[in-house]
Write a protein that holds these residues in place. Structure first.
Motif, PDB file in Angstrom:
ATOM      1  N   GLN A  86      14.801   5.560  26.681  1.00  0.00           N
ATOM      2  CA  GLN A  86      14.000   5.829  25.778  1.00  0.00           C
ATOM      3  C   GLN A  86      13.477   4.361  25.037  1.00  0.00           C
ATOM      4  O   GLN A  86      14.244   3.365  24.920  1.00  0.00           O
ATOM      5  CB  GLN A  86      14.480   6.595  24.529  1.00  0.00           C
ATOM      6  N   THR A  87      12.237   4.304  24.612  1.00  0.00           N
ATOM      7  CA  THR A  87      11.895   3.255  23.651  1.00  0.00           C
ATOM      8  C   THR A  87      12.163   3.346  22.295  1.00  0.00           C
ATOM      9  O   THR A  87      12.419   4.522  21.571  1.00  0.00           O
ATOM     10  CB  THR A  87      10.012   3.238  23.907  1.00  0.00           C
ATOM     11  N   VAL A  88      12.657   2.262  21.815  1.00  0.00           N
ATOM     12  CA  VAL A  88      13.279   2.319  20.464  1.00  0.00           C
ATOM     13  C   VAL A  88      12.613   1.228  19.499  1.00  0.00           C
ATOM     14  O   VAL A  88      12.315   0.315  19.860  1.00  0.00           O
ATOM     15  CB  VAL A  88      14.618   1.872  20.390  1.00  0.00           C
ATOM     16  N   VAL A  89      11.949   1.754  18.542  1.00  0.00           N
ATOM     17  CA  VAL A  89      11.410   0.812  17.390  1.00  0.00           C
ATOM     18  C   VAL A  89      12.104   0.776  16.116  1.00  0.00           C
ATOM     19  O   VAL A  89      12.824   1.774  15.851  1.00  0.00           O
ATOM     20  CB  VAL A  89       9.897   0.767  17.337  1.00  0.00           C
TER      21      VAL A  89
ATOM     22  N   VAL B   8       0.183 -11.291   3.636  1.00  0.00           N
ATOM     23  CA  VAL B   8       0.923 -10.023   3.443  1.00  0.00           C
ATOM     24  C   VAL B   8       2.256 -10.401   4.301  1.00  0.00           C
ATOM     25  O   VAL B   8       3.063  -9.233   4.528  1.00  0.00           O
ATOM     26  CB  VAL B   8       0.141  -8.926   4.380  1.00  0.00           C
ATOM     27  N   ASP B   9       2.588 -11.381   4.822  1.00  0.00           N
ATOM     28  CA  ASP B   9       3.988 -11.520   5.580  1.00  0.00           C
ATOM     29  C   ASP B   9       3.958 -10.709   6.800  1.00  0.00           C
ATOM     30  O   ASP B   9       5.110 -10.068   6.756  1.00  0.00           O
ATOM     31  CB  ASP B   9       5.181 -11.385   4.372  1.00  0.00           C
ATOM     32  N   LEU B  10       3.044 -10.421   7.552  1.00  0.00           N
ATOM     33  CA  LEU B  10       2.919  -9.641   8.603  1.00  0.00           C
ATOM     34  C   LEU B  10       4.244 -10.093   9.623  1.00  0.00           C
ATOM     35  O   LEU B  10       4.334 -11.333  10.018  1.00  0.00           O
ATOM     36  CB  LEU B  10       1.805  -9.878   9.536  1.00  0.00           C
ATOM     37  N   GLN B  11       4.905  -9.238  10.058  1.00  0.00           N
ATOM     38  CA  GLN B  11       6.042  -9.631  11.137  1.00  0.00           C
ATOM     39  C   GLN B  11       6.243  -8.527  12.071  1.00  0.00           C
ATOM     40  O   GLN B  11       5.779  -7.328  12.003  1.00  0.00           O
ATOM     41  CB  GLN B  11       7.633  -9.445  10.118  1.00  0.00           C
ATOM     42  N   THR B  12       6.514  -8.989  13.163  1.00  0.00           N
ATOM     43  CA  THR B  12       6.330  -8.238  14.152  1.00  0.00           C
ATOM     44  C   THR B  12       7.983  -8.248  15.214  1.00  0.00           C
ATOM     45  O   THR B  12       8.537  -9.245  15.065  1.00  0.00           O
ATOM     46  CB  THR B  12       5.467  -8.392  15.196  1.00  0.00           C
ATOM     47  N   VAL B  13       8.183  -7.110  15.970  1.00  0.00           N
ATOM     48  CA  VAL B  13       9.312  -7.272  16.979  1.00  0.00           C
ATOM     49  C   VAL B  13       8.840  -6.391  18.225  1.00  0.00           C
ATOM     50  O   VAL B  13       7.907  -5.953  18.109  1.00  0.00           O
ATOM     51  CB  VAL B  13      10.483  -6.714  16.523  1.00  0.00           C
TER      52      VAL B  13
ATOM     53  N   ASP C  15      18.184   3.098  11.004  1.00  0.00           N
ATOM     54  CA  ASP C  15      17.045   2.373  10.881  1.00  0.00           C
ATOM     55  C   ASP C  15      16.198   2.211  12.362  1.00  0.00           C
ATOM     56  O   ASP C  15      15.264   1.365  12.461  1.00  0.00           O
ATOM     57  CB  ASP C  15      17.116   0.949  10.176  1.00  0.00           C
ATOM     58  N   GLN C  16      16.579   2.971  13.164  1.00  0.00           N
ATOM     59  CA  GLN C  16      16.117   2.778  14.439  1.00  0.00           C
ATOM     60  C   GLN C  16      15.344   4.283  14.853  1.00  0.00           C
ATOM     61  O   GLN C  16      15.932   5.334  14.720  1.00  0.00           O
ATOM     62  CB  GLN C  16      17.135   2.536  15.667  1.00  0.00           C
ATOM     63  N   VAL C  17      14.251   4.065  15.537  1.00  0.00           N
ATOM     64  CA  VAL C  17      13.417   5.406  15.831  1.00  0.00           C
ATOM     65  C   VAL C  17      13.463   5.395  17.364  1.00  0.00           C
ATOM     66  O   VAL C  17      12.948   4.343  18.073  1.00  0.00           O
ATOM     67  CB  VAL C  17      12.076   5.235  15.298  1.00  0.00           C
ATOM     68  N   LEU C  18      13.820   6.598  17.902  1.00  0.00           N
ATOM     69  CA  LEU C  18      13.771   6.677  19.405  1.00  0.00           C
ATOM     70  C   LEU C  18      12.518   7.714  19.564  1.00  0.00           C
ATOM     71  O   LEU C  18      12.559   8.762  19.002  1.00  0.00           O
ATOM     72  CB  LEU C  18      15.252   7.592  19.612  1.00  0.00           C
ATOM     73  N   LEU C  19      11.803   7.102  20.615  1.00  0.00           N
ATOM     74  CA  LEU C  19      10.519   7.639  20.679  1.00  0.00           C
ATOM     75  C   LEU C  19      10.526   8.750  22.151  1.00  0.00           C
ATOM     76  O   LEU C  19      11.256   8.118  23.177  1.00  0.00           O
ATOM     77  CB  LEU C  19       9.458   6.693  20.992  1.00  0.00           C
TER      78      LEU C  19
ATOM     79  N   ALA D 130       8.505   0.153  11.528  1.00  0.00           N
ATOM     80  CA  ALA D 130       7.284   0.121  12.212  1.00  0.00           C
ATOM     81  C   ALA D 130       6.682   1.295  12.028  1.00  0.00           C
ATOM     82  O   ALA D 130       5.248   1.371  12.484  1.00  0.00           O
ATOM     83  CB  ALA D 130       7.543  -0.289  13.895  1.00  0.00           C
ATOM     84  N   LEU D 131       7.280   2.347  12.045  1.00  0.00           N
ATOM     85  CA  LEU D 131       6.480   3.725  11.860  1.00  0.00           C
ATOM     86  C   LEU D 131       5.607   3.933  10.682  1.00  0.00           C
ATOM     87  O   LEU D 131       5.912   3.681   9.409  1.00  0.00           O
ATOM     88  CB  LEU D 131       7.484   4.590  11.669  1.00  0.00           C
ATOM     89  N   ILE D 132       4.405   4.402  11.153  1.00  0.00           N
ATOM     90  CA  ILE D 132       3.597   4.868  10.042  1.00  0.00           C
ATOM     91  C   ILE D 132       3.050   6.498  10.010  1.00  0.00           C
ATOM     92  O   ILE D 132       3.070   6.987  11.120  1.00  0.00           O
ATOM     93  CB  ILE D 132       1.941   4.316  10.305  1.00  0.00           C
TER      94      ILE D 132
END
Length: 159
Positions: A87-90, A74-79, A127-131, A94-96
């Motif tokens: 703030q934390t940024v992803v 499934v070509d799993l990739q992480t960061v 393309d960035q999510v600030l949490l 990564a968002l589901i």
């Protein structure tokens, strides 16, 4: 013509080319995991199982541990989640989103092991999510293959 004397051939975006493979992998994982409460990397009959699913006591979240082969399929990739200001940024990838509208990411406490983690989105910038909350900077999150991890977890949760 494309200026080289050859007819231009439209190409589908990479995500569109990968969609049939993604669907096939999710269906494959679901078929292998159906009817089980925990799946070992090698089944008792010597067959291959792509993931091990474990219940987290007191939670509806399951811990999903992929085999190296399944992760490669499934070509799993992480960061790692970053920090911007306070703030934390992803990455948005990564968002589901669950059917009830909640937002999650798959955190990876160790290689090939994933936990669905609730997050509260403050805002999305490109393309960035600030949490607003839910994750610490430096936490490893799935960016490619999160839908497959989610599918494996939910298939197990329904049985």
């Amino acid at each position: 013509m494309n200026g080289t004397g050859r007819a231009a051939v439209p190409r589908r975006p990479m995500a569109a080319r990968r969609t049939p493979l993604t669907l096939a992998v999710v269906l494959f994982l679901g078929a292998l995991l159906a009817g089980c409460t925990e799946v070992e990397a090698t089944s008792s009959d010597g067959g291959y199982s792509p993931a091990k699913i474990e219940e987290i006591e007191g939670s509806d979240v399951k811990q999903v541990t992929f085999t190296e082969d399944a992760a490669g399929q499934v070509d799993l990739q992480t960061v790692q989640a970053a920090r911007r200001g306070g703030q934390t940024v992803v990455p948005y990838a990564a968002l589901i989103y669950s059917p009830d509208g909640k937002t999650w990411v798959y955190a990876s406490p160790r290689a090939l092991t994933f936990l669905r983690t609730p997050v509260l989105v403050d805002r999305i910038e490109g393309d960035q999510v600030l949490l607003a909350k839910g994750l610490s900077p430096g936490t490893t999150v799935v960016t490619v293959g999160a839908a497959e991890v989610y599918g494996a977890e939910l298939d197990m949760a329904s049985h």
